[in-house]
Design a protein around this motif. Structure first.
Motif, PDB file in Angstrom:
ATOM      1  N   ILE A  50       0.841  -1.185   0.000  1.00 28.40           N
ATOM      2  CA  ILE A  50       0.000   0.000   0.000  1.00 28.40           C
ATOM      3  C   ILE A  50       0.880   1.239   0.000  1.00 28.40           C
ATOM      4  O   ILE A  50       2.045   1.185   0.386  1.00 28.40           O
ATOM      5  N   TYR A  51       0.318   2.308  -0.475  1.00 28.78           N
ATOM      6  CA  TYR A  51       0.950   3.609  -0.428  1.00 28.78           C
ATOM      7  C   TYR A  51      -0.089   4.547   0.179  1.00 28.78           C
ATOM      8  O   TYR A  51      -1.267   4.247   0.176  1.00 28.78           O
ATOM      9  N   GLY A  52       0.334   5.646   0.690  1.00 27.65           N
ATOM     10  CA  GLY A  52      -0.632   6.606   1.200  1.00 27.65           C
ATOM     11  C   GLY A  52      -1.449   7.192   0.061  1.00 27.65           C
ATOM     12  O   GLY A  52      -1.126   7.043  -1.116  1.00 27.65           O
ATOM     13  N   LYS A  53      -2.527   7.859   0.419  1.00 26.07           N
ATOM     14  CA  LYS A  53      -3.331   8.555  -0.597  1.00 26.07           C
ATOM     15  C   LYS A  53      -2.491   9.623  -1.277  1.00 26.07           C
ATOM     16  O   LYS A  53      -2.680   9.937  -2.432  1.00 26.07           O
ATOM     17  N   ASN A  54      -1.558  10.191  -0.498  1.00 27.80           N
ATOM     18  CA  ASN A  54      -0.550  11.104  -1.032  1.00 27.80           C
ATOM     19  C   ASN A  54       0.646  11.020  -0.087  1.00 27.80           C
ATOM     20  O   ASN A  54       0.674  10.154   0.786  1.00 27.80           O
ATOM     21  N   ALA A  69      -8.496  -2.577  -3.926  1.00 30.63           N
ATOM     22  CA  ALA A  69      -8.334  -3.909  -3.340  1.00 30.63           C
ATOM     23  C   ALA A  69      -7.588  -4.826  -4.309  1.00 30.63           C
ATOM     24  O   ALA A  69      -6.663  -5.539  -3.909  1.00 30.63           O
ATOM     25  N   ALA A  70      -7.963  -4.798  -5.572  1.00 28.21           N
ATOM     26  CA  ALA A  70      -7.285  -5.624  -6.572  1.00 28.21           C
ATOM     27  C   ALA A  70      -5.809  -5.244  -6.683  1.00 28.21           C
ATOM     28  O   ALA A  70      -4.943  -6.113  -6.797  1.00 28.21           O
ATOM     29  N   THR A  71      -5.530  -3.958  -6.606  1.00 23.25           N
ATOM     30  CA  THR A  71      -4.153  -3.487  -6.668  1.00 23.25           C
ATOM     31  C   THR A  71      -3.354  -3.990  -5.469  1.00 23.25           C
ATOM     32  O   THR A  71      -2.205  -4.425  -5.624  1.00 23.25           O
ATOM     33  N   PHE A  72      -3.932  -3.957  -4.298  1.00 24.30           N
ATOM     34  CA  PHE A  72      -3.234  -4.449  -3.103  1.00 24.30           C
ATOM     35  C   PHE A  72      -2.907  -5.932  -3.246  1.00 24.30           C
ATOM     36  O   PHE A  72      -1.798  -6.360  -2.923  1.00 24.30           O
ATOM     37  N   PHE A  73      -3.872  -6.722  -3.713  1.00 26.88           N
ATOM     38  CA  PHE A  73      -3.627  -8.153  -3.897  1.00 26.88           C
ATOM     39  C   PHE A  73      -2.558  -8.398  -4.962  1.00 26.88           C
ATOM     40  O   PHE A  73      -1.714  -9.277  -4.821  1.00 26.88           O
ATOM     41  N   MET A  74      -2.601  -7.613  -6.029  1.00 26.32           N
ATOM     42  CA  MET A  74      -1.599  -7.744  -7.092  1.00 26.32           C
ATOM     43  C   MET A  74      -0.205  -7.418  -6.550  1.00 26.32           C
ATOM     44  O   MET A  74       0.759  -8.123  -6.814  1.00 26.32           O
ATOM     45  N   ARG A  75      -0.094  -6.334  -5.777  1.00 28.68           N
ATOM     46  CA  ARG A  75       1.201  -5.959  -5.213  1.00 28.68           C
ATOM     47  C   ARG A  75       1.702  -7.022  -4.230  1.00 28.68           C
ATOM     48  O   ARG A  75       2.898  -7.290  -4.175  1.00 28.68           O
ATOM     49  N   TYR A  76       0.806  -7.612  -3.466  1.00 29.84           N
ATOM     50  CA  TYR A  76       1.221  -8.700  -2.581  1.00 29.84           C
ATOM     51  C   TYR A  76       1.807  -9.829  -3.408  1.00 29.84           C
ATOM     52  O   TYR A  76       2.874 -10.359  -3.085  1.00 29.84           O
ATOM     53  N   GLN A  77       1.108 -10.198  -4.445  1.00 34.33           N
ATOM     54  CA  GLN A  77       1.579 -11.283  -5.312  1.00 34.33           C
ATOM     55  C   GLN A  77       2.943 -10.964  -5.920  1.00 34.33           C
ATOM     56  O   GLN A  77       3.827 -11.803  -5.948  1.00 34.33           O
ATOM     57  N   GLN A  78       3.118  -9.734  -6.385  1.00 35.02           N
ATOM     58  CA  GLN A  78       4.375  -9.349  -7.029  1.00 35.02           C
ATOM     59  C   GLN A  78       5.515  -9.149  -6.031  1.00 35.02           C
ATOM     60  O   GLN A  78       6.637  -9.535  -6.302  1.00 35.02           O
ATOM     61  N   ASN A  79       5.227  -8.524  -4.905  1.00 38.42           N
ATOM     62  CA  ASN A  79       6.280  -8.135  -3.982  1.00 38.42           C
ATOM     63  C   ASN A  79       6.591  -9.158  -2.909  1.00 38.42           C
ATOM     64  O   ASN A  79       7.702  -9.182  -2.377  1.00 38.42           O
ATOM     65  N   ILE A  80       5.640  -9.998  -2.584  1.00 37.06           N
ATOM     66  CA  ILE A  80       5.812 -10.917  -1.472  1.00 37.06           C
ATOM     67  C   ILE A  80       5.773 -12.379  -1.914  1.00 37.06           C
ATOM     68  O   ILE A  80       6.651 -13.145  -1.585  1.00 37.06           O
ATOM     69  N   ALA A  81       4.765 -12.751  -2.654  1.00 35.50           N
ATOM     70  CA  ALA A  81       4.539 -14.168  -2.965  1.00 35.50           C
ATOM     71  C   ALA A  81       5.552 -14.748  -3.948  1.00 35.50           C
ATOM     72  O   ALA A  81       5.781 -15.936  -3.953  1.00 35.50           O
ATOM     73  N   GLU A  82       6.155 -13.912  -4.762  1.00 37.07           N
ATOM     74  CA  GLU A  82       7.081 -14.451  -5.767  1.00 37.07           C
ATOM     75  C   GLU A  82       8.447 -14.696  -5.207  1.00 37.07           C
ATOM     76  O   GLU A  82       8.934 -14.215  -4.293  1.00 37.07           O
TER      77      GLU A  82
END
Length: 82
Positions: A50-54, A69-82
């Motif tokens: 996540i990033y802040g709103k600004n 929500a989709a972006t958060f899940f995608m970032r988890y997959q890219q940054n953590i799960a891989e």
């Protein structure tokens, strides 16, 4: 904050190291984060899920859109799960 808590708890269940935490001093609304979600948000910011709103606002009480929500899940997959 609720989405951060969900992702954080999932990461812990998957044995992900969740000890790294971002500093919240730059965020003017950090005091609005519920106690239960504080570690979650710090970890999710550090993990770049996540990033802040600004640069100065996290907006922990805002409603989350489906796209966010989709972006958060995608970032988890890219940054953590891989």
């Amino acid at each position: 904050e609720q989405m951060a808590a969900i992702i954080y708890r999932y990461a812990k269940s998957q044995k992900v190291d969740v000890t790294k935490q971002a500093d919240l001093t730059a965020y003017t609304d950090a005091d609005q984060i519920a106690t239960y979600a504080l570690d979650s948000i710090k970890w999710a910011l550090d993990a770049k899920i996540i990033y802040g709103k600004n640069a100065f606002t996290i907006a922990p009480k805002d409603n989350l859109t489906r796209a966010e929500a989709a972006t958060f899940f995608m970032r988890y997959q890219q940054n953590i799960a891989e």
